[in-house]
Design a protein around this motif. Structure first.
Motif, short mmCIF file in Angstrom:
data_model
loop_
_atom_site.label_atom_id
_atom_site.label_comp_id
_atom_site.label_asym_id
_atom_site.label_seq_id
_atom_site.Cartn_x
_atom_site.Cartn_y
_atom_site.Cartn_z
N LEU A 54 0.83 -1.22 0.00
CA LEU A 54 0.00 0.00 0.00
C LEU A 54 0.85 1.26 0.00
O LEU A 54 0.53 2.24 -0.68
N CYS A 76 -5.67 -6.82 -4.94
CA CYS A 76 -4.46 -6.08 -4.59
C CYS A 76 -4.41 -4.71 -5.26
O CYS A 76 -3.56 -3.90 -4.95
N ALA A 77 -5.32 -4.49 -6.22
CA ALA A 77 -5.37 -3.19 -6.90
C ALA A 77 -6.52 -2.34 -6.40
O ALA A 77 -6.75 -1.25 -6.91
N ALA A 78 -7.23 -2.81 -5.39
CA ALA A 78 -8.43 -2.08 -4.93
C ALA A 78 -8.09 -0.64 -4.55
O ALA A 78 -8.81 0.29 -4.89
N ALA A 79 -6.95 -0.46 -3.88
CA ALA A 79 -6.59 0.89 -3.42
C ALA A 79 -6.38 1.85 -4.59
O ALA A 79 -6.41 3.07 -4.40
N LEU A 81 -8.43 2.54 -6.85
CA LEU A 81 -9.66 3.34 -6.99
C LEU A 81 -9.63 4.53 -6.03
O LEU A 81 -10.06 5.63 -6.37
N TYR A 82 -9.11 4.28 -4.83
CA TYR A 82 -8.99 5.36 -3.85
C TYR A 82 -8.04 6.43 -4.37
O TYR A 82 -8.31 7.63 -4.28
N ASP B 7 -8.23 -0.34 -13.69
CA ASP B 7 -9.17 0.19 -12.70
C ASP B 7 -10.36 -0.73 -12.45
O ASP B 7 -11.52 -0.31 -12.57
N SER B 8 -10.06 -1.96 -12.09
CA SER B 8 -11.15 -2.90 -11.82
C SER B 8 -12.07 -2.37 -10.74
O SER B 8 -11.61 -1.81 -9.75
N SER B 11 -13.04 -5.63 -7.43
CA SER B 11 -12.19 -6.07 -6.34
C SER B 11 -12.08 -7.60 -6.27
O SER B 11 -11.96 -8.24 -7.31
N HIS B 15 -12.92 -9.29 -0.35
CA HIS B 15 -13.59 -8.02 -0.10
C HIS B 15 -15.11 -8.15 -0.20
O HIS B 15 -15.85 -7.55 0.57
N GLN B 40 -6.93 -2.41 2.03
CA GLN B 40 -7.31 -2.32 0.61
C GLN B 40 -8.83 -2.25 0.49
O GLN B 40 -9.38 -1.46 -0.28
N LEU B 43 -10.01 1.26 1.74
CA LEU B 43 -9.69 2.37 0.83
C LEU B 43 -10.42 2.22 -0.50
O LEU B 43 -10.99 3.18 -1.03
N GLY B 44 -10.37 1.01 -1.06
CA GLY B 44 -10.88 0.81 -2.41
C GLY B 44 -12.33 0.39 -2.47
O GLY B 44 -12.89 0.25 -3.56
N LEU B 48 -15.60 4.34 -1.04
CA LEU B 48 -16.10 4.80 -2.33
C LEU B 48 -17.52 4.33 -2.62
O LEU B 48 -17.92 4.18 -3.76
N LEU B 383 -15.86 6.56 -12.29
CA LEU B 383 -14.84 6.30 -13.30
C LEU B 383 -15.28 6.77 -14.69
O LEU B 383 -14.47 6.93 -15.58
N PRO B 401 -17.49 2.60 -8.36
CA PRO B 401 -17.24 3.43 -7.17
C PRO B 401 -17.83 4.83 -7.28
O PRO B 401 -17.87 5.42 -8.35
#
Lengths: 470, 438
Positions: A54, A76-79, A81-82, B7-8, B11, B15, B40, B43-44, B48, B383, B401
């Motif tokens: 992160l 692992c790529a969720a952040a 979007l933040y 930009d999936s 998730s 999650h 993760q 935040l993700g 959102l 997005l 999101p």
């Protein structure tokens, strides 16, 4: 041997004895770091906290004209979007590894992603970020990097974060910065040191960066800012700088150290520019090295008196304050709160290591009983600590600030509040004033149920922190 | 074979499972994975979706495994974490969810859960590594774990009231309007004499889940809800219907009539309910008419979201509001047969007009399609805002999101949802035309 030869730097705990779990009076902390060996602690109950991946993502989010490929499963790529919502400069791609990839390896998938994104965006740099799955599988990222670098003629930077090999997320800054220097700054240290001065800004608020930038320009310095909001060219230029100035003595420390050790760029050991006096001290340390003492003094005196005027008598006299922040921020705020007349009743910091020894020693001399709590995201401990104190104000940047406010403590979040420099003092004072004047939202919050058992609050707050058995 | 994604928005399974467990009061999720998985998710995901975490805070109980656990296994760490979770965090049920690392290491999580049960701790587990699926699979794994494991914890089903209907297929936060949508579906079911079991959201707790086996009927409002409905049919013989999408506006009447047929309800009572709701909706249309014509509501639209939202909102806009569905982008990766059925259903939505239907979760691909569509309004996630701005057309954020909306109670399902949608859509169109004037 060049410090950049290895794939990744040593973890913070190996390099600086960094602790991620600790609780006790500051005098004990000071003594502990004075001893030869610092013992690692672990938690027998824990809540989720940041990892090196992160923190590495935070660094690459600031590099313009880049593409970031997280080579791992989709979550692992969720952040990413933040970071997009927060104004990211990079593009976020995940290779989306499935179960078969975890058995067979996924080099082909990575190769395909790098090639496709290169052709789609023609970025100036492509980052490949590691994570638990490829680390456990030992996927061969390096040969993909070498092959495609030749073929596509674009810098491809592998960042070997793992999510489990360090207990301190802050190591992720080092891992990312190590890779950026290694692949973008060139091998030679021979360049003349007459370029713009590096302003090392790691994961900073844009307004904080602007304040520091404006102050340094105000004393006549020309700047090269990195890694926040920077480009590939910033890393090439970095090795020709006259010196490096950190915006914080903690997060950019590795970057500054390597620029000095490998490339011969002097690293100025400066505190964080927070508070009127703190900002003055920061300017002073820089001025001494760069021979701009009179300009710096003049700027500080002018800004200090302007700021005092703007504060128009604002004071924290008699107010008991708790601080919960990333380490360097917390220690710099201790001084600011005291400067404003307040009393610091306790501090939670994300990590504690040899970089903080001077603050610990100063505090131990002044206020030896002050309690230091080391935690990233361990809300259960912090809430328990706060309940036992009688507090007038809480300043923090954690994600559990809503829980804190529920205890009826006026609360100010520093996550998106710029506090650096002279303007930062005024901004913070205004926010604190507002929080102290109207506490009704905290009262509204207090009506919902707390998440922890009463029996937990009766335990000692360090019940779950144990010395690690090797 | 899976493919890289930009930009999936879907998730991972871990999650998705967390989103389910965090939406049930008294359920304490316990993550068995590396420390970053929970952050993760916060935040993700949580940040959102318009609202915030149930406790107003981020931290989730988590084993935060380290190198030695990767090498030697993390079973003992999970044992310790579970024991202390029960001691520290208030809860009625502790739900273990696993991440990729621990699944690769091969920890025997079912055995750990069993140990907990032997200590009389209420514990369930779901194996949810991200390499095995996205948020939707995570929803299904989490729900399946409750359906299969709860009866072993609390022996004997709780008595369920007559006419109880379980509602499935709405994934918390992945549908940012999930609370409001569930509430409105519940209101409509109550109006026709049924007892809704919403299962997720405010006031829904372990007791609601204990009643699941005794329900008279299962209602799935997306294809993702079909799995639990089928599972319950197998185990308890409970009948179900499965909808392709959220019923928005008059589509809700179709649902109520369908339920009336399935459950043999009192027809005149249902007729009266629907007449009242329809009259109210007609009244809203009438009040909107002047603005509608004056500001030129009627236009082509692009709609990007989960299949249930695209069906529900898309059909309402096309069939009741006179808009033309230029582009429908379905982002939740439904399985092939479901995709075929969606295309068959959505293609002829406006006779004589060709609608493009795309299945994608890749931001770059979706953005390009939106730009090419030339649509006069875009409804999608944050997005897609950039593409709408490039087109110079109004934009309404309706799917995950969501970066700049707060959603506490709002929903787009049912009759009330239709009104909310008219308000929100009308406001962005009106605001766009106002800003062109000033």
């Amino acid at each position: 041997m060049s410090p950049l030869r290895s794939k990744a730097p040593r973890s913070r705990e190996k390099r600086l004895d960094t602790l991620g779990a600790w609780l006790g009076p500051v005098s004990n902390a000071s003594e502990e770091f004075a001893a030869e060996e610092v013992f690692q602690r672990i938690r027998t109950f824990a809540q989720s906290s940041h990892d090196d991946l992160l923190y590495a993502l935070r660094i690459v989010s600031g590099i313009k004209d880049s593409v970031t490929i997280i080579h791992g499963p989709r979550g692992c790529a969720a952040a990413g979007l933040y970071h997009i919502a927060a104004g990211s400069s990079t593009r976020w791609i995940v290779t989306n590894l499935d179960e078969r990839d975890t058995i067979m390896g996924a080099d082909a998938k990575l190769r395909k992603a790098v090639t496709a994104l290169h052709h789609r965006y023609h970025p100036a740099v492509i980052f490949i970020v590691g994570n638990p799955v490829v680390a456990i599988n030992n996927d061969d990222i390096q040969s993909v990097v070498e092959e495609l670098h030749e073929e596509l003629d674009v810098p491809i930077v592998p960042i070997y974060t793992t999510g489990f090999s360090t207990q301190n997320a802050v190591s992720g800054y080092d891992t990312a910065l190590h890779a950026l220097l290694k692949y973008l700054s060139g091998k030679s240290s021979a360049a003349a040191k007459n370029g713009p001065v590096n302003l090392l800004s790691v994961a900073e608020n844009a307004l904080d960066r602007k304040e520091a930038h404006d102050l340094l320009e105000g004393v006549g310095l020309e700047l090269n800012v990195l890694p926040d909001n920077s480009t590939v060219a910033s890393f090439r230029a970095a090795i020709t700088a006259r010196a490096s100035i950190p915006l914080c003595p903690d997060a950019p420390e590795y970057l500054g150290t390597i620029l000095q050790e490998k490339y011969g760029v002097p690293y100025i050991d400066a505190p964080r520019p927070v508070g009127i006096e703190g900002t003055g001290r920061w300017l002073k340390s820089i001025a001494a090295t760069l021979d701009i003492v009179s300009a710096a003094d003049e700027l500080h005196n002018r800004k200090a008196s302007e700021t005092l005027q703007q504060l128009s008598g604002f004071s924290l006299t008699g107010e008991k304050v708790y601080l919960s922040l990333s380490s360097a921020n917390a220690f710099s705020l201790v001084s600011l709160v005291e400067e404003l007349g307040g009393e610091v009743s306790g501090v939670t910091v994300t990590h504690l290591d040899r970089l903080h020894v001077r603050y610990l020693n100063e505090l131990a001399a002044r206020n030896p009983a002050l309690q230091i709590h080391v935690s990233d995201g361990q809300e259960f401990e912090e809430i328990s600590i706060l309940r036992k104190l009688s507090l007038d104000l809480y300043l923090g940047d954690s994600t559990h600030i809503g829980q804190v406010a529920r205890l009826g403590i006026p609360t100010v979040s520093l996550e998106n509040l710029a506090i650096v420099g002279y303007s930062g003092v005024v901004r913070l004072a205004r926010r604190i004033k507002t929080a102290l004047l109207n506490r009704s939202f905290g009262t509204s919050l207090a009506r919902s149920n707390p998440p922890y058992r009463e029996s937990w609050y009766r335990r000692s707050d360090n019940w779950h922190i144990k010395q690690e058995v090797k | 074979m899976s493919h890289h994604i930009e930009d999936s928005r879907n998730s991972c399974a871990l999650h998705g499972a967390l989103q389910v467990y965090e939406a049930i009061e008294g359920v304490v999720p316990v993550i068995h994975s590396t420390s970053g998985c929970g952050v993760q998710h916060y935040l993700g995901g949580t940040r959102l979706s318009g609202g915030n975490a149930p406790f107003g805070s981020a931290p989730v109980s988590s084993t935060n495994i380290r190198e030695k656990h990767v090498v030697f296994g993390g079973g003992s760490r999970l044992r310790e974490q579970l024991k202390n979770s029960v001691k520290v965090v208030q809860g009625d049920l502790y739900a273990i969810v696993t991440g990729c690392s621990i699944e690769m290491v091969g920890d025997d999580v079912p055995a750990m859960a069993k140990e907990g049960l032997d200590q009389d701790w209420p514990v369930v587990y779901a194996n949810t590594p991200g390499f095995r699926g996205d948020v939707h699979q995570g929803y299904q794994l989490a729900v399946r774990a409750l359906i299969e494991q709860l009866p072993d914890i609390w022996k004997g089903a709780s008595p369920a009231p007559a006419g109880l209907v379980n509602i499935w297929g709405i994934i918390p936060n992945q549908d940012p309007f999930w609370r409001g949508n569930l509430r409105e579906l519940g209101r409509l079911l109550e109006a026709i004499g049924l007892v809704p079991n919403l299962l997720l959201g405010d006031g829904q707790d372990v007791e609601s889940w204990k009643k699941v086996p005794g329900a008279a009927f299962n209602l799935a409002v997306s294809s993702w809800g079909e799995l639990p409905a089928r599972l319950l049919e197998e185990r308890y013989g409970t009948p179900f219907i499965s909808l392709a999408g959220l019923p928005v506006g008059t589509a809700a009447a179709d649902l109520l009539y369908q339920l009336t047929g399935e459950l043999g309800l009192d027809q005149p009572r249902i007729d009266a309910v629907i007449a009242r709701e329809e009259a109210r909706l007609s009244h809203q249309f009438a009040r909107l008419a002047d603005t509608y014509y004056r500001t030129g509501f009627q236009r082509e639209f692009a709609l990007i979201g989960e299949s249930a939202q695209v069906v529900g909102i898309g059909e309402f806009l096309a069939k009741s509001l006179g808009l033309l569905p230029r582009l429908l982008v379905i982002t939740d990766n439904p399985p092939d047969p479901v995709q075929k059925a969606l295309v068959t259903r959505l293609n002829p939505i406006v006779p004589g007009y060709e609608t493009d239907i795309i299945f994608s979760e890749d931001r770059a691909g979706i953005g390009a399609s939106v730009r090419d569509s030339g649509a006069g309004i875009v409804l999608g996630s944050s997005l897609e805002q950039e593409a709408a701005e490039e087109l110079g057309v109004p934009f309404l954020a309706v799917s995950f999101p969501l970066a700049d909306r707060i959603v506490l109670d709002r929903g787009y399902a049912g009759y009330r949802g239709a009104t909310a949608l008219l308000e929100d859509l009308g406001s962005v169109i009106l605001s766009d035309s106002y800003h062109q004037v000033v």
